[in-house]
Motif scaffolding. Structure first.
Motif, PDB file in Angstrom:
ATOM      1  N   VAL A  86       0.846  -1.186   0.000  1.00 49.68           N
ATOM      2  CA  VAL A  86       0.000   0.000   0.000  1.00 49.68           C
ATOM      3  C   VAL A  86       0.887   1.244   0.000  1.00 49.68           C
ATOM      4  CG1 VAL A  86      -0.192   0.201   2.516  1.00 49.68           C
ATOM      5  CG2 VAL A  86      -2.017   1.119   1.060  1.00 49.68           C
ATOM      6  N   ILE A  87       0.426   2.272  -0.674  1.00 47.71           N
ATOM      7  CA  ILE A  87       1.042   3.588  -0.640  1.00 47.71           C
ATOM      8  C   ILE A  87       0.001   4.565  -0.101  1.00 47.71           C
ATOM      9  CG2 ILE A  87       1.952   5.483  -2.042  1.00 47.71           C
ATOM     10  CD1 ILE A  87       3.089   3.380  -3.947  1.00 47.71           C
ATOM     11  N   ILE A  88       0.359   5.291   0.955  1.00 50.27           N
ATOM     12  CA  ILE A  88      -0.541   6.256   1.596  1.00 50.27           C
ATOM     13  C   ILE A  88       0.112   7.631   1.521  1.00 50.27           C
ATOM     14  CG2 ILE A  88      -1.847   6.835   3.671  1.00 50.27           C
ATOM     15  CD1 ILE A  88      -1.405   3.923   4.595  1.00 50.27           C
ATOM     16  N   VAL A  89      -0.649   8.634   1.127  1.00 54.54           N
ATOM     17  CA  VAL A  89      -0.094   9.967   0.896  1.00 54.54           C
ATOM     18  C   VAL A  89      -0.742  10.988   1.828  1.00 54.54           C
ATOM     19  CG1 VAL A  89       0.313  11.764  -0.830  1.00 54.54           C
ATOM     20  CG2 VAL A  89       0.310   9.355  -1.521  1.00 54.54           C
ATOM     21  N   TRP A  90       0.122  11.798   2.457  1.00 51.01           N
ATOM     22  CA  TRP A  90      -0.300  12.883   3.326  1.00 51.01           C
ATOM     23  C   TRP A  90       0.271  14.195   2.810  1.00 51.01           C
ATOM     24  CZ3 TRP A  90      -3.478  11.965   7.576  1.00 51.01           C
ATOM     25  CH2 TRP A  90      -3.661  10.621   7.909  1.00 51.01           C
ATOM     26  N   GLU A  91      -0.431  15.284   3.088  1.00 43.60           N
ATOM     27  CA  GLU A  91      -0.035  16.591   2.566  1.00 43.60           C
ATOM     28  C   GLU A  91       1.326  17.031   3.104  1.00 43.60           C
ATOM     29  OE1 GLU A  91      -0.181  19.633   0.096  1.00 43.60           O
ATOM     30  OE2 GLU A  91      -1.880  18.260   0.268  1.00 43.60           O
ATOM     31  N   ASN A  92       1.578  16.818   4.403  1.00 41.40           N
ATOM     32  CA  ASN A  92       2.866  17.215   4.974  1.00 41.40           C
ATOM     33  C   ASN A  92       3.102  16.453   6.286  1.00 41.40           C
ATOM     34  OD1 ASN A  92       1.565  18.764   7.166  1.00 41.40           O
ATOM     35  ND2 ASN A  92       1.057  20.239   5.543  1.00 41.40           N
ATOM     36  N   SER A  93       4.304  16.628   6.833  1.00 38.62           N
ATOM     37  CA  SER A  93       4.682  15.861   8.018  1.00 38.62           C
ATOM     38  C   SER A  93       3.901  16.296   9.261  1.00 38.62           C
ATOM     39  CB  SER A  93       6.185  16.001   8.279  1.00 38.62           C
ATOM     40  OG  SER A  93       6.538  17.347   8.509  1.00 38.62           O
ATOM     41  N   GLU A  94       3.574  17.573   9.361  1.00 38.80           N
ATOM     42  CA  GLU A  94       2.835  18.040  10.525  1.00 38.80           C
ATOM     43  C   GLU A  94       1.461  17.364  10.607  1.00 38.80           C
ATOM     44  OE1 GLU A  94       4.347  20.026   8.332  1.00 38.80           O
ATOM     45  OE2 GLU A  94       6.004  20.783   9.569  1.00 38.80           O
ATOM     46  N   GLN A  95       0.758  17.292   9.485  1.00 37.96           N
ATOM     47  CA  GLN A  95      -0.558  16.668   9.477  1.00 37.96           C
ATOM     48  C   GLN A  95      -0.457  15.155   9.661  1.00 37.96           C
ATOM     49  OE1 GLN A  95      -1.637  18.443   5.714  1.00 37.96           O
ATOM     50  NE2 GLN A  95      -3.081  19.848   6.686  1.00 37.96           N
ATOM     51  N   PHE A  96       0.569  14.560   9.094  1.00 36.00           N
ATOM     52  CA  PHE A  96       0.814  13.127   9.285  1.00 36.00           C
ATOM     53  C   PHE A  96       1.031  12.811  10.761  1.00 36.00           C
ATOM     54  CE2 PHE A  96       4.343  10.061   9.868  1.00 36.00           C
ATOM     55  CZ  PHE A  96       3.693   8.889   9.505  1.00 36.00           C
ATOM     56  N   GLN A  97       1.881  13.588  11.416  1.00 37.59           N
ATOM     57  CA  GLN A  97       2.189  13.345  12.817  1.00 37.59           C
ATOM     58  C   GLN A  97       1.000  13.635  13.727  1.00 37.59           C
ATOM     59  OE1 GLN A  97       5.735  15.673  13.384  1.00 37.59           O
ATOM     60  NE2 GLN A  97       6.995  14.305  12.142  1.00 37.59           N
ATOM     61  N   ALA A  98       0.213  14.646  13.376  1.00 40.61           N
ATOM     62  CA  ALA A  98      -0.961  14.970  14.190  1.00 40.61           C
ATOM     63  C   ALA A  98      -2.000  13.859  14.133  1.00 40.61           C
ATOM     64  CB  ALA A  98      -1.578  16.287  13.712  1.00 40.61           C
ATOM     65  N   ALA A  99      -2.066  13.169  13.005  1.00 40.47           N
ATOM     66  CA  ALA A  99      -3.063  12.106  12.832  1.00 40.47           C
ATOM     67  C   ALA A  99      -2.620  10.782  13.437  1.00 40.47           C
ATOM     68  CB  ALA A  99      -3.359  11.918  11.345  1.00 40.47           C
ATOM     69  N   ALA A 100      -1.318  10.609  13.651  1.00 38.90           N
ATOM     70  CA  ALA A 100      -0.779   9.294  14.019  1.00 38.90           C
ATOM     71  C   ALA A 100      -1.409   8.729  15.288  1.00 38.90           C
ATOM     72  CB  ALA A 100       0.736   9.383  14.163  1.00 38.90           C
ATOM     73  N   ASN A 101      -1.368   9.477  16.389  1.00 35.96           N
ATOM     74  CA  ASN A 101      -1.872   8.924  17.650  1.00 35.96           C
ATOM     75  C   ASN A 101      -3.352   8.593  17.616  1.00 35.96           C
ATOM     76  OD1 ASN A 101       0.590   8.846  18.954  1.00 35.96           O
ATOM     77  ND2 ASN A 101       0.397  10.909  19.802  1.00 35.96           N
ATOM     78  N   PRO A 102      -4.224   9.488  17.120  1.00 37.17           N
ATOM     79  CA  PRO A 102      -5.640   9.106  17.064  1.00 37.17           C
ATOM     80  C   PRO A 102      -5.904   7.914  16.145  1.00 37.17           C
ATOM     81  CG  PRO A 102      -5.268  11.256  16.039  1.00 37.17           C
ATOM     82  CD  PRO A 102      -4.031  10.909  16.764  1.00 37.17           C
ATOM     83  N   ILE A 103      -5.129   7.790  15.079  1.00 32.71           N
ATOM     84  CA  ILE A 103      -5.321   6.640  14.186  1.00 32.71           C
ATOM     85  C   ILE A 103      -4.931   5.353  14.899  1.00 32.71           C
ATOM     86  CG2 ILE A 103      -4.437   5.497  12.115  1.00 32.71           C
ATOM     87  CD1 ILE A 103      -4.356   8.262  10.784  1.00 32.71           C
ATOM     88  N   PHE A 104      -3.748   5.346  15.545  1.00 27.18           N
ATOM     89  CA  PHE A 104      -3.308   4.154  16.262  1.00 27.18           C
ATOM     90  C   PHE A 104      -4.291   3.762  17.365  1.00 27.18           C
ATOM     91  CE2 PHE A 104       1.215   5.047  14.869  1.00 27.18           C
ATOM     92  CZ  PHE A 104       1.329   3.897  14.092  1.00 27.18           C
ATOM     93  N   GLY A 105      -5.004   4.746  17.902  1.00 28.91           N
ATOM     94  CA  GLY A 105      -5.948   4.462  18.977  1.00 28.91           C
ATOM     95  C   GLY A 105      -7.352   4.141  18.521  1.00 28.91           C
ATOM     96  N   SER A 106      -7.567   4.141  17.209  1.00 31.65           N
ATOM     97  CA  SER A 106      -8.926   3.938  16.701  1.00 31.65           C
ATOM     98  C   SER A 106      -9.304   2.463  16.639  1.00 31.65           C
ATOM     99  CB  SER A 106      -9.057   4.553  15.301  1.00 31.65           C
ATOM    100  OG  SER A 106      -8.323   3.802  14.351  1.00 31.65           O
ATOM    101  N   GLN A 107     -10.610   2.204  16.720  1.00 30.66           N
ATOM    102  CA  GLN A 107     -11.106   0.835  16.622  1.00 30.66           C
ATOM    103  C   GLN A 107     -10.905   0.296  15.208  1.00 30.66           C
ATOM    104  OE1 GLN A 107     -12.283  -0.986  19.314  1.00 30.66           O
ATOM    105  NE2 GLN A 107     -11.944  -2.644  17.829  1.00 30.66           N
ATOM    106  N   GLU A 108     -11.055   1.164  14.219  1.00 33.75           N
ATOM    107  CA  GLU A 108     -10.877   0.740  12.822  1.00 33.75           C
ATOM    108  C   GLU A 108      -9.448   0.236  12.587  1.00 33.75           C
ATOM    109  OE1 GLU A 108     -14.031   3.997  12.751  1.00 33.75           O
ATOM    110  OE2 GLU A 108     -12.081   3.680  13.717  1.00 33.75           O
ATOM    111  N   TYR A 109      -8.490   0.942  13.167  1.00 32.60           N
ATOM    112  CA  TYR A 109      -7.098   0.504  13.035  1.00 32.60           C
ATOM    113  C   TYR A 109      -6.889  -0.843  13.736  1.00 32.60           C
ATOM    114  CZ  TYR A 109      -2.190  -0.076  14.055  1.00 32.60           C
ATOM    115  OH  TYR A 109      -0.941  -0.621  14.190  1.00 32.60           O
ATOM    116  N   ALA A 110      -7.390  -0.971  14.956  1.00 32.63           N
ATOM    117  CA  ALA A 110      -7.202  -2.201  15.724  1.00 32.63           C
ATOM    118  C   ALA A 110      -7.808  -3.402  15.003  1.00 32.63           C
ATOM    119  CB  ALA A 110      -7.813  -2.046  17.110  1.00 32.63           C
TER     120      ALA A 110
END
Length: 255
Positions: free
Chosen positions: A213-237
């Motif tokens: 898979v290739i996943i694209v984000w606009e910039n590193s700040e937005q990527f990093q801001a999204a990381a923790n909530p994504i890792f904590g999401s039920q969809e991710y788990a």
């Protein structure tokens, strides 16, 4: 993005021996389809680390090889990405590059390999690195993939190779997870690919229940801001429980 339990896949061949085997076996593959325009494009992905930490030699020999490669008619595009994050803390990211080449077909890949492998520029390049992951990709949806969409400076590009633990690993749970990414600022798109590894005979074969898979984000700040909530999401788990991540890097495009 994936759990911090990643073991880099040990490939059976170095890049040079793999390409050599492919080139020798290409003539055995599907002789009925000679018109390359009707053949599916493939995307070669190679994640390599400078041998013995000699980054300068790795980059110099790579640049010379890519210059020769880019003049071949079977190659349509090429790019490289510098990792800034992975979950394997033992890896030295400043020594690693993710490279991709867009080929007009599997046959074109093999023909070009056979032509270039004997050349000194190829031998010098392949002697300059240790391979971390290697394979050939086809889009899962069968639609074209424009590599220019992942070469913009400043974007964050995630590359991952995952093997499903169950037959439905890339089904509904996967769809729910990637749908959930759309709510995060900076998320642009994701594309799934079939993953071809090289068999013992050197012929690319579809890896069982495995996708890149290739996943694209606009910039590193937005990527990093999204990381923790994504890792904590039920969809991710839910999705992460169904896959084994074999390789993962978050990167920036580099010239």
């Amino acid at each position: 993005m994936f759990k911090k339990r990643i073991s880099v896949k040990k490939i059976m061949f170095t890049a040079i021996s793999a390409m050599a085997l492919v080139s020798c076996s290409t003539s055995k593959m599907n002789n009925h389809s000679k018109n390359q325009k009707s053949m599916k494009p493939v995307y070669e992905i190679a994640i390599n680390q400078a041998k013995d930490g000699n980054v300068e030699n790795f980059l110099n020999t790579r640049a010379k090889f890519v210059d020769v490669l880019g003049k071949e008619e079977n190659t349509l595009n090429e790019g490289k990405w510098q990792p800034f994050f992975t979950v394997d803390e033992s890896l030295k990211l400043d020594e690693i590059l993710v490279g991709m080449t867009h080929w007009n077909s599997m046959q074109g890949f093999g023909e070009t390999a056979m032509k270039l492998l004997p050349q000194q520029v190829s031998k010098d390049y392949f002697a300059s690195f240790n391979p971390l992951a290697y394979g050939l990709l086809e889009t899962v949806d069968g639609e074209p993939f424009d590599m220019e969409t992942i070469k913009k400076q400043g974007n964050v590009i995630e590359f991952a190779i995952r093997k499903g633990k169950t037959a439905d690993a890339f089904g509904a749970k996967r769809e729910a997870f990637f749908k959930s990414l759309e709510k995060y600022e900076g998320y642009k798109f994701a594309r799934e690919f079939k993953f071809y590894e090289l068999g013992e005979n050197g012929i690319p074969k579809l890896a069982e229940n495995t996708q890149a898979v290739i996943i694209v984000w606009e910039n590193s700040e937005q990527f990093q801001a999204a990381a923790n909530p994504i890792f904590g999401s039920q969809e991710y788990a839910d999705f992460a429980n169904l896959i084994e991540v074999q390789s993962y890097f978050a990167t920036f495009a580099t010239k």
